[in-house]
Scaffold this motif. Structure first.
Motif, mmCIF file in Angstrom:
data_model
loop_
_atom_site.group_PDB
_atom_site.id
_atom_site.type_symbol
_atom_site.label_atom_id
_atom_site.label_comp_id
_atom_site.label_asym_id
_atom_site.label_seq_id
_atom_site.Cartn_x
_atom_site.Cartn_y
_atom_site.Cartn_z
ATOM 1 N N GLY A 284 -35.587 28.578 -40.782
ATOM 2 C CA GLY A 284 -36.078 27.576 -39.820
ATOM 3 C C GLY A 284 -37.165 28.151 -38.925
ATOM 4 O O GLY A 284 -38.174 27.485 -38.648
ATOM 5 N N ALA B 65 -30.229 30.531 -42.692
ATOM 6 C CA ALA B 65 -30.770 29.228 -42.272
ATOM 7 C C ALA B 65 -31.590 29.369 -40.985
ATOM 8 O O ALA B 65 -32.649 28.737 -40.832
ATOM 9 C CB ALA B 65 -29.618 28.239 -42.063
ATOM 10 N N GLU C 86 -40.379 28.385 -40.891
ATOM 11 C CA GLU C 86 -40.992 27.071 -41.084
ATOM 12 C C GLU C 86 -41.580 26.536 -39.770
ATOM 13 O O GLU C 86 -42.657 25.925 -39.764
ATOM 14 C CB GLU C 86 -39.948 26.091 -41.664
ATOM 15 C CG GLU C 86 -40.424 24.673 -41.883
ATOM 16 C CD GLU C 86 -41.536 24.523 -42.941
ATOM 17 O OE1 GLU C 86 -42.039 25.538 -43.452
ATOM 18 O OE2 GLU C 86 -41.909 23.370 -43.210
ATOM 19 N N CYS C 87 -40.895 26.766 -38.657
ATOM 20 C CA CYS C 87 -41.441 26.332 -37.352
ATOM 21 C C CYS C 87 -42.747 27.061 -37.059
ATOM 22 O O CYS C 87 -43.700 26.450 -36.563
ATOM 23 C CB CYS C 87 -40.449 26.597 -36.224
ATOM 24 S SG CYS C 87 -39.094 25.431 -36.191
ATOM 25 N N THR D 51 -33.908 22.548 -36.132
ATOM 26 C CA THR D 51 -32.472 22.313 -35.933
ATOM 27 C C THR D 51 -31.612 23.540 -36.278
ATOM 28 O O THR D 51 -30.757 23.931 -35.469
ATOM 29 C CB THR D 51 -32.032 21.050 -36.700
ATOM 30 O OG1 THR D 51 -32.756 19.939 -36.146
ATOM 31 C CG2 THR D 51 -30.550 20.791 -36.562
ATOM 32 N N PRO D 52 -31.827 24.214 -37.437
ATOM 33 C CA PRO D 52 -30.962 25.395 -37.702
ATOM 34 C C PRO D 52 -31.136 26.519 -36.676
ATOM 35 O O PRO D 52 -30.126 27.053 -36.193
ATOM 36 C CB PRO D 52 -31.364 25.819 -39.115
ATOM 37 C CG PRO D 52 -31.983 24.607 -39.733
ATOM 38 C CD PRO D 52 -32.649 23.864 -38.611
ATOM 39 N N ALA E 94 -36.923 21.410 -39.069
ATOM 40 C CA ALA E 94 -37.108 22.873 -39.160
ATOM 41 C C ALA E 94 -36.468 23.573 -37.968
ATOM 42 O O ALA E 94 -35.928 24.672 -38.098
ATOM 43 C CB ALA E 94 -38.605 23.194 -39.229
#
Ligand SMILES: N[C@@H](CCC(=O)N[C@@H](CS)C(=O)NCC(=O)O)C(=O)O
Length: 206
Positions: free
Chosen positions: A131, A127, A134-135, A109-110, A107
């Protein structure tokens, strides 16, 4: 002396060197990866066919996969501390270690690559924003856990704190909107008191 190959700004390398510093084993970190190369050379691939950093060399023997390196160091030098004796604490630590690589790292990384390693005109905002969302969700569930206890496996620091602890530094150092999470923030403050965290994780985010 142990050798840990990998550049200092890699979160996966940071986990290995932070664990080594916590248990007090003698080691040297040697630059490899991205601009430093080496990880695509034949000698490196013979030791780590996956071609990534970190790589641990312990005498003639070598080991790759950052979480497994953390586990190895905890087992060899940190039984009863970094590697809890109590099976339930130990496997709670392992659970959060695996959760970090299978859920949190993908999550993050993007947003990390998009905001830190990509020029503004090339950023994929869809993206990046997905991310971040989601984080926030994932840190929210870690937060509910850390509202109950000081560290991920109980009230003592353990190897379970290392993967997520390395990522939380990045999270608080990205120029983004974050949910206010009191449990995660208090835990992050506890980590910052540790000299090994300051030395090996709290580095410029590049
Ligand atoms: N699953 C591996 C992933 C390692 C990994 O992706 N390392 C990255 C740096 S964080 C890497 O080697 N990238 C290529 C490079 O640096 O040249 C681990 O946890 O050790």
């Amino acid at each position: 002396m142990l050798k840990i190959w990998g550049r200092a700004n890699s979160v996966n390398v940071q986990k290995a060197v932070w664990a080594a510093a916590e248990v007090g084993v003698r080691f040297e970190r040697l630059d490899a990866g991205l601009v430093f190369g080496k990880n695509t050379e034949d000698w490196y691939l013979a030791l780590n066919p996956n071609g990534k950093v970190p790589l641990l060399q312990d005498g003639e023997w070598s080991l790759w996969e950052s979480n497994v390196i953390v586990r190895y160091l905890a087992h060899c030098y940190g039984t009863g501390t970094l590697c809890p004796d109590d099976p339930q604490q130990r496997f709670t630590a392992e659970q959060w270690m695996d959760w970090t690589v299978s859920e949190l790292l993908p999550a993050m990384t993007p947003p990390f690559w998009g905001l830190v390693r990509t020029p503004p005109e090339k950023r994929n905002w869809e993206a990046i924003n997905a991310g971040i969302k989601e984080c926030n969700r994932l840190f929210g569930l870690l937060d509910r856990h850390l509202q109950q206890q000081d560290y991920v496996a109980g009230n003592e620091f353990s190897m379970g704190d290392i993967p997520a602890g390395a990522l939380v530094y990045r999270w608080y150092n990205l120029d983004i909107e974050r949910d206010e999470l009191l449990g995660v923030h208090a835990w992050y403050e506890r980590l910052q008191i540790r000299s090994s965290y300051g030395k090996h994780v709290m580095l410029p985010v590049t």
